[in-house]
Design a protein around this motif. Sequence first.
Motif, mmCIF file in Angstrom:
data_model
loop_
_atom_site.group_PDB
_atom_site.id
_atom_site.type_symbol
_atom_site.label_atom_id
_atom_site.label_comp_id
_atom_site.label_asym_id
_atom_site.label_seq_id
_atom_site.Cartn_x
_atom_site.Cartn_y
_atom_site.Cartn_z
ATOM 1 N N UNK A 216 0.829 -1.201 0.000
ATOM 2 C CA UNK A 216 0.000 0.000 0.000
ATOM 3 C C UNK A 216 0.862 1.249 0.000
ATOM 4 N N UNK A 217 1.908 1.267 0.804
ATOM 5 C CA UNK A 217 2.798 2.424 0.841
ATOM 6 C C UNK A 217 3.447 2.658 -0.523
ATOM 7 N N UNK A 218 3.850 1.577 -1.179
ATOM 8 C CA UNK A 218 4.462 1.694 -2.504
ATOM 9 C C UNK A 218 3.458 2.262 -3.513
ATOM 10 N N UNK A 219 2.235 1.783 -3.462
ATOM 11 C CA UNK A 219 1.224 2.240 -4.416
ATOM 12 C C UNK A 219 0.816 3.687 -4.140
ATOM 13 N N UNK A 220 0.755 4.076 -2.885
ATOM 14 C CA UNK A 220 0.439 5.469 -2.568
ATOM 15 C C UNK A 220 1.535 6.394 -3.074
ATOM 16 N N UNK A 221 2.785 5.954 -2.983
ATOM 17 C CA UNK A 221 3.888 6.730 -3.547
ATOM 18 C C UNK A 221 3.759 6.816 -5.065
ATOM 19 N N UNK A 222 3.315 5.740 -5.682
ATOM 20 C CA UNK A 222 3.131 5.744 -7.138
ATOM 21 C C UNK A 222 2.007 6.685 -7.544
ATOM 22 N N UNK A 223 0.948 6.754 -6.738
ATOM 23 C CA UNK A 223 -0.126 7.721 -7.000
ATOM 24 C C UNK A 223 0.433 9.146 -7.022
ATOM 25 N N UNK A 224 1.257 9.448 -6.044
ATOM 26 C CA UNK A 224 1.853 10.791 -5.971
ATOM 27 C C UNK A 224 2.782 11.028 -7.159
ATOM 28 N N UNK A 225 3.566 10.018 -7.493
ATOM 29 C CA UNK A 225 4.485 10.112 -8.626
ATOM 30 C C UNK A 225 3.732 10.427 -9.913
ATOM 31 N N UNK A 226 2.634 9.716 -10.167
ATOM 32 C CA UNK A 226 1.870 9.937 -11.388
ATOM 33 C C UNK A 226 1.301 11.345 -11.429
ATOM 34 N N UNK A 227 0.810 11.812 -10.304
ATOM 35 C CA UNK A 227 0.271 13.173 -10.239
ATOM 36 C C UNK A 227 1.349 14.191 -10.573
ATOM 37 N N UNK A 228 2.545 13.989 -10.053
ATOM 38 C CA UNK A 228 3.661 14.905 -10.308
ATOM 39 C C UNK A 228 4.081 14.857 -11.782
ATOM 40 N N UNK A 229 4.084 13.660 -12.358
ATOM 41 C CA UNK A 229 4.425 13.501 -13.775
ATOM 42 C C UNK A 229 3.458 14.281 -14.663
#
Length: 232
Positions: A216-229
């Motif tokens: 879950x922590x990894x996926x939440x970081x990926x959510x943030x990453x995609x938003x930043x991209x």
Amino acid sequence: MRVFYKDVTVEAMDGGFGVALDGRIIKTPGKDTLVMPTAALAEAVAEEWRAQSDDVDTATMPITKLANTALDRVAKRMDDVAAEIANFGGTDLLCYRADEPEELIKRQNEIWNPYLAWAKGALHADLKTTDGIMPVAQDETAMNQLTAQVIACDPFELTALHEFTNGFGSLVLALAYMQGYKPFEELWAASLLDLTYQEERWGLDYEVEDKRKEKLADLEATCRFLKLVRDN
């Protein structure tokens, strides 16, 4: 390694934005210049470097890790990564249903069927379902439509899609998040449907729970990453 720098800045450069440590642009582990598509992503990476104290702890730098992965691993083998992701469509979690008990079958139908209906309408991918563990051959047209969605991604988006697909165990759920069909929390819950049902019956496995929290922590970081991209 020890923290050796004092100033961390975001710098505009050819092709995007980089992060400089005392004026020197950082590189990926693969020795390429870490050029990012948006200033927002570069600033997030810079913040992770600023947050380091005595030693650089890469475990506390998930956005930097994902940006490095996009350039070192994904950008250099786009076709292979896209094919790996697209293949998930052939064995998608949502297509493999329980043949008992009735309560689980009902939950799968109620929660998973709307996502398959969305895939059919929005992605033009009509996926078949099956009971039990025997594989079901998906229609070639459906697989081609899913593949088209995957190969349309740039290296940074493809990195996020790869993380979501593996994390959810479902390309359909991953695309549903990427395209804004449902919020992350609903998709995460849908991916855990079978496990949640088993825990209701047999209780919590704490080892499984720890791994779930890490995922879950990894996926939440990926959510943030995609938003930043995507932040222009």
